[in-house]
Write a protein that holds these residues in place. Structure first.
Motif, PDB file in Angstrom:
ATOM      1  N   GLU A  81       0.963   7.481  16.060  1.00 13.73           N
ATOM      2  CA  GLU A  81      -0.167   7.083  15.825  1.00 13.73           C
ATOM      3  C   GLU A  81      -0.085   6.148  14.537  1.00 13.73           C
ATOM      4  OE1 GLU A  81      -1.412   6.776  18.545  1.00 13.73           O
ATOM      5  OE2 GLU A  81      -0.935   8.027  19.627  1.00 13.73           O
ATOM      6  N   ARG A  82      -1.041   5.193  14.663  1.00 11.98           N
ATOM      7  CA  ARG A  82      -1.317   4.212  13.643  1.00 11.98           C
ATOM      8  C   ARG A  82      -2.770   4.643  13.095  1.00 11.98           C
ATOM      9  NH1 ARG A  82       1.441  -1.441  14.060  1.00 11.98           N
ATOM     10  NH2 ARG A  82       3.010  -1.888  15.283  1.00 11.98           N
ATOM     11  N   VAL A  83      -3.324   4.658  12.181  1.00  9.79           N
ATOM     12  CA  VAL A  83      -4.592   5.767  11.868  1.00  9.79           C
ATOM     13  C   VAL A  83      -4.623   4.663  10.721  1.00  9.79           C
ATOM     14  CG1 VAL A  83      -3.468   7.934  12.021  1.00  9.79           C
ATOM     15  CG2 VAL A  83      -3.108   6.681  10.249  1.00  9.79           C
ATOM     16  N   GLY A  84      -4.010   3.720  10.284  1.00 10.14           N
ATOM     17  CA  GLY A  84      -4.631   2.340   9.555  1.00 10.14           C
ATOM     18  C   GLY A  84      -4.280   1.668   8.358  1.00 10.14           C
ATOM     19  N   GLU A  85      -4.514   0.650   8.104  1.00 10.25           N
ATOM     20  CA  GLU A  85      -3.966  -0.319   7.111  1.00 10.25           C
ATOM     21  C   GLU A  85      -4.746  -0.371   5.673  1.00 10.25           C
ATOM     22  OE1 GLU A  85      -4.404  -4.515   8.032  1.00 10.25           O
ATOM     23  OE2 GLU A  85      -4.528  -3.337  10.456  1.00 10.25           O
ATOM     24  N   GLU A  86      -4.209  -0.595   4.825  1.00 15.12           N
ATOM     25  CA  GLU A  86      -4.504  -0.841   3.686  1.00 15.12           C
ATOM     26  C   GLU A  86      -3.768  -1.708   2.894  1.00 15.12           C
ATOM     27  OE1 GLU A  86      -4.740   2.907   2.244  1.00 15.12           O
ATOM     28  OE2 GLU A  86      -2.444   3.018   1.583  1.00 15.12           O
ATOM     29  N   SER A  87      -4.222  -2.620   1.263  1.00 12.86           N
ATOM     30  CA  SER A  87      -2.983  -3.585   0.954  1.00 12.86           C
ATOM     31  C   SER A  87      -2.891  -2.427   0.147  1.00 12.86           C
ATOM     32  CB  SER A  87      -4.497  -4.829   0.228  1.00 12.86           C
ATOM     33  OG  SER A  87      -3.898  -5.254  -0.333  1.00 12.86           O
ATOM     34  N   MET A  88      -1.065  -3.256  -0.331  1.00 14.08           N
ATOM     35  CA  MET A  88      -0.504  -2.659  -1.350  1.00 14.08           C
ATOM     36  C   MET A  88      -0.576  -3.090  -2.831  1.00 14.08           C
ATOM     37  SD  MET A  88       1.438  -1.169   0.137  1.00 14.08           S
ATOM     38  CE  MET A  88       2.760  -0.954  -1.239  1.00 14.08           C
ATOM     39  N   PHE A  89      -2.109  -3.887  -3.523  1.00 16.89           N
ATOM     40  CA  PHE A  89      -1.964  -4.179  -4.698  1.00 16.89           C
ATOM     41  C   PHE A  89      -3.659  -4.826  -4.375  1.00 16.89           C
ATOM     42  CE2 PHE A  89      -0.127  -8.008  -2.769  1.00 16.89           C
ATOM     43  CZ  PHE A  89      -0.479  -8.664  -2.827  1.00 16.89           C
ATOM     44  N   GLU A  90      -4.506  -4.511  -5.638  1.00 18.95           N
ATOM     45  CA  GLU A  90      -5.789  -5.208  -5.879  1.00 18.95           C
ATOM     46  C   GLU A  90      -5.076  -7.387  -5.658  1.00 18.95           C
ATOM     47  OE1 GLU A  90      -7.584  -5.769  -9.629  1.00 18.95           O
ATOM     48  OE2 GLU A  90      -6.808  -5.055 -10.074  1.00 18.95           O
ATOM     49  N   ARG A  91      -6.132  -8.001  -5.372  1.00 16.04           N
ATOM     50  CA  ARG A  91      -6.368  -9.354  -5.012  1.00 16.04           C
ATOM     51  C   ARG A  91      -7.051  -9.685  -6.037  1.00 16.04           C
ATOM     52  NH1 ARG A  91      -2.719 -10.083  -0.795  1.00 16.04           N
ATOM     53  NH2 ARG A  91      -2.925  -8.902   0.977  1.00 16.04           N
ATOM     54  N   PHE A  92      -7.042 -10.623  -6.629  1.00 16.46           N
ATOM     55  CA  PHE A  92      -7.478 -11.150  -7.961  1.00 16.46           C
ATOM     56  C   PHE A  92      -7.712 -13.340  -7.733  1.00 16.46           C
ATOM     57  CE2 PHE A  92      -3.935  -9.867  -9.766  1.00 16.46           C
ATOM     58  CZ  PHE A  92      -3.253 -11.455 -10.388  1.00 16.46           C
ATOM     59  N   GLU A  93      -8.555 -13.467  -7.743  1.00 17.94           N
ATOM     60  CA  GLU A  93      -8.789 -15.092  -7.371  1.00 17.94           C
ATOM     61  C   GLU A  93      -7.757 -15.746  -8.886  1.00 17.94           C
ATOM     62  OE1 GLU A  93      -9.969 -17.199  -5.377  1.00 17.94           O
ATOM     63  OE2 GLU A  93     -10.173 -15.624  -4.668  1.00 17.94           O
ATOM     64  N   PRO A  94      -6.498 -16.156  -8.556  1.00 20.43           N
ATOM     65  CA  PRO A  94      -5.771 -17.032  -9.101  1.00 20.43           C
ATOM     66  C   PRO A  94      -6.326 -18.486 -10.190  1.00 20.43           C
ATOM     67  CG  PRO A  94      -5.637 -17.710  -7.287  1.00 20.43           C
ATOM     68  CD  PRO A  94      -6.072 -16.986  -6.974  1.00 20.43           C
ATOM     69  N   ASP A  95      -6.211 -18.676 -11.505  1.00 19.94           N
ATOM     70  CA  ASP A  95      -6.675 -19.839 -11.689  1.00 19.94           C
ATOM     71  C   ASP A  95      -5.661 -20.709 -12.271  1.00 19.94           C
ATOM     72  OD1 ASP A  95      -5.214 -19.148 -13.730  1.00 19.94           O
ATOM     73  OD2 ASP A  95      -6.624 -17.915 -14.859  1.00 19.94           O
ATOM     74  N   ALA A  96      -6.724 -22.125 -12.250  1.00 20.43           N
ATOM     75  CA  ALA A  96      -5.453 -23.228 -13.013  1.00 20.43           C
ATOM     76  C   ALA A  96      -4.121 -22.757 -13.146  1.00 20.43           C
ATOM     77  CB  ALA A  96      -6.625 -24.616 -12.952  1.00 20.43           C
ATOM     78  N   ARG A 348       2.184   7.435 -10.180  1.00 18.32           N
ATOM     79  CA  ARG A 348       1.240   8.753  -9.872  1.00 18.32           C
ATOM     80  C   ARG A 348      -0.375   8.443  -9.946  1.00 18.32           C
ATOM     81  NH1 ARG A 348       3.392  11.523 -16.231  1.00 18.32           N
ATOM     82  NH2 ARG A 348       5.076  12.021 -15.344  1.00 18.32           N
ATOM     83  N   GLY A 349      -0.495   7.520  -9.496  1.00 19.01           N
ATOM     84  CA  GLY A 349      -1.524   6.441  -8.645  1.00 19.01           C
ATOM     85  C   GLY A 349      -2.973   6.739  -9.615  1.00 19.01           C
ATOM     86  N   GLU A 350      -2.184   6.495 -10.525  1.00 17.97           N
ATOM     87  CA  GLU A 350      -3.432   6.093 -12.101  1.00 17.97           C
ATOM     88  C   GLU A 350      -3.499   4.576 -12.410  1.00 17.97           C
ATOM     89  OE1 GLU A 350      -1.543  10.258 -13.846  1.00 17.97           O
ATOM     90  OE2 GLU A 350      -1.287   8.367 -14.999  1.00 17.97           O
ATOM     91  N   VAL A 351      -3.013   3.994 -11.848  1.00 20.15           N
ATOM     92  CA  VAL A 351      -3.485   2.443 -11.872  1.00 20.15           C
ATOM     93  C   VAL A 351      -3.158   2.035 -10.370  1.00 20.15           C
ATOM     94  CG1 VAL A 351      -2.095   0.426 -13.087  1.00 20.15           C
ATOM     95  CG2 VAL A 351      -2.515   2.721 -14.070  1.00 20.15           C
ATOM     96  N   GLN A 352      -3.782   1.026 -10.054  1.00 19.49           N
ATOM     97  CA  GLN A 352      -3.390   0.178  -8.802  1.00 19.49           C
ATOM     98  C   GLN A 352      -2.469  -0.893  -9.299  1.00 19.49           C
ATOM     99  OE1 GLN A 352      -7.059  -0.923  -7.038  1.00 19.49           O
ATOM    100  NE2 GLN A 352      -6.206  -1.405  -5.981  1.00 19.49           N
ATOM    101  N   ARG A 353      -1.670  -1.222  -7.975  1.00 21.33           N
ATOM    102  CA  ARG A 353      -1.221  -2.543  -8.392  1.00 21.33           C
ATOM    103  C   ARG A 353      -1.989  -3.743  -8.309  1.00 21.33           C
ATOM    104  NH1 ARG A 353       1.717   1.064  -5.236  1.00 21.33           N
ATOM    105  NH2 ARG A 353       3.540   1.885  -5.659  1.00 21.33           N
ATOM    106  N   GLY A 354      -2.302  -4.650  -9.556  1.00 26.44           N
ATOM    107  CA  GLY A 354      -2.476  -5.737  -8.813  1.00 26.44           C
ATOM    108  C   GLY A 354      -2.581  -6.278 -10.323  1.00 26.44           C
TER     109      GLY A 354
END
Length: 462
Positions: A81-96, A348-354
């Motif tokens: 069963e599907r129990v939940g979804e999550e983003s693979m990385f932290e999203r941030f606003e790009p700049d010019a 090791r889960g100490e740093v988030q992708r992003g």
């Protein structure tokens, strides 16, 4: 004896990127590969924004974007069963200043096909089935021996032959590192029925092991990546991979239609004690080995090649002093060490992708090649990546594209081989900026003074 200016050993992403960069600069380079064909697997599948900028400059970004896709969100399953979804990385606003704001996913074999095609377009070739067995060097060059009894003499050699580098071992260069995870891992490319291609599907087990199935953009395949229980022995035969899918998921073994490639590994982080010995340079996995978590390994490797290419060309075809080559180890070893720490932290889960993993903040402020002469520097300083910006007639990256230097904020070209833009973008802050061929600010000053002329003399731009 067969001779060349540069012999590149290894036709992975590192060797191919370096071959492209040297070919467009008119350097006589030869690329040899032990295997009979390009690497067939998907292993290094994440292309970070900074590497996309490199690919833009090397002329392959359109093909990479056409063959890749965004990172899918992760869908977690338990007991079918599907129990939940999550983003693979932290999203941030790009700049010019960031035309490529997000990582792209493309199987490694496809990235290397694109690079290989670009190399061929520039007149370069790869000699497959050429296994190096050893080398000797003297003050003028390097003699490289092959398994077939032949020898090639080169002015410089670049070891891009992977984590088990024959060249590194022949040089006696050690690697210092650690085991990132004691558990064995399996990675494979396969076709499977019964899963959508919207998500990166994760199937965790109660014992801490987990299997993931990630759709590979531009293909009909999934990449399987599994962390198995400690002490287990991976079976990477086709039947073994099918059984693995059946064990961790709600799918049956027969739902796996094809296993295209499979391998096992144990994640480790290791850094070569030296990146240069005489006329021989280490690049890519020959110099640093990463956990695949966070997508740093291939990206760091391509940027090794991008840093080394213009320096070799400046010495071999221009007026640059041999001392310029010393800055390769100075700049890249420090950055590789930082990326290894980052990869291990993600694993090791100490740093988030992003934001931390896109490599846009990688720079060389402490390098001996970085000359910041302003009393009050703005946001962009010597040693920083030169960001993109809108400029008259297009974008700044359009002006950067190619093997030249670029001077921003000056009215007249100081030397041949230097393009100019009379005004630097406001986003850079006040001053004059000399941008290196690899897109980093080498010199920054209040105006185009004698200091700039001396800097250009020092890097061989005359």
């Amino acid at each position: 004896m067969d001779t060349t200016d540069v012999l590149i050993v290894g036709a992975g992403a590192t060797g191919l990127a370096l071959g492209i960069d040297l070919a467009r600069r008119g350097v006589a380079a030869r690329l040899v590969e032990r295997e009979d064909a390009l690497f067939p697997g998907s292993r290094g599948k994440g292309i970070q924004p900074r590497t996309q900028e490199v690919f833009d400059d090397l002329g392959v970004i359109d093909a990479v974007l056409a063959s890749s896709g965004p990172y899918p969100d992760r869908m977690v399953w338990r007991d079918g069963e599907r129990v939940g979804e999550e983003s693979m990385f932290e999203r941030f606003e790009p700049d010019a200043g960031t035309p490529y704001p997000a990582p792209r996913m493309i199987p490694q074999w496809r990235t290397q096909e694109i690079l290989y095609a670009r190399l061929a377009e520039l007149g370069g070739k790869v000699a497959f089935g050429r296994e190096v067995t050893g080398l000797t060097q003297d003050a003028d060059g390097v003699d490289v021996a092959f398994a077939d009894g032949t020898t090639v003499r080169a002015r410089h050699v670049v070891a891009a032959d992977g984590g088990r580098s024959v060249i590194r071992r022949a040089l006696g260069v050690g690697m210092t590192g650690e085991t990132v995870d004691p558990a064995p891992f399996v990675v494979a490319d396969l076709r499977v029925r019964g899963l959508d291609r919207v998500y990166w599907h994760a199937f965790p087990a109660a014992d801490g092991s987990v299997l993931g199935l990630c759709p590979l953009a531009g293909t009909e395949e999934f990449q399987l990546a599994a962390r198995l229980p400690e002490g287990s022995e991976p079976d990477v035969t086709e039947d073994g991979v099918r059984e693995l899918v059946a064990r961790y998921t709600h799918l049956a073994a027969e739902d796996v239609d094809e296993v295209r490639w499979a391998s096992e590994f144990r994640p480790r982080a290791a850094l070569a004690d030296r990146f240069r010995v005489g006329r021989v340079f280490l690049a890519g996995d020959a110099a640093h080995v990463h956990s695949p978590a966070g997508g740093q390994g291939l990206n760091t490797s391509v940027q090794d090649a991008y840093n080394l290419g213009w320096k070799l060309a400046a010495v071999l075809t221009g007026d640059a002093p041999e001392s310029l080559l010393e800055t390769y180890e100075e700049e890249r070893r420090a950055n590789a060490a930082a990326m290894l720490e980052l990869s291990t932290g993600v694993h090791r889960g100490e740093v988030q992708r992003g934001r931390a993993t896109v490599q846009l903040g990688v720079g060389y402020r402490e390098s001996s090649l970085s000359a910041e002469t302003r009393t009050a520097p703005g946001p962009v300083r010597a040693g920083d990546r030169a960001p993109d910006a809108e400029v008259p007639g297009g974008r700044l990256f359009d002006l950067f594209r190619g093997p030249h230097w670029t001077l921003l904020g000056a009215t007249a070209p100081p030397r041949a081989g230097v393009r100019t833009l009379p005004t630097a973008p406001e986003s850079y802050g006040p001053g004059v900026f000399l941008v290196r061929p690899d897109g980093y600010v080498g010199w920054a000053g209040e105006s185009a003074t004698e200091d700039l002329a001396a800097y250009l003399d020092g890097v061989g731009v005359r």
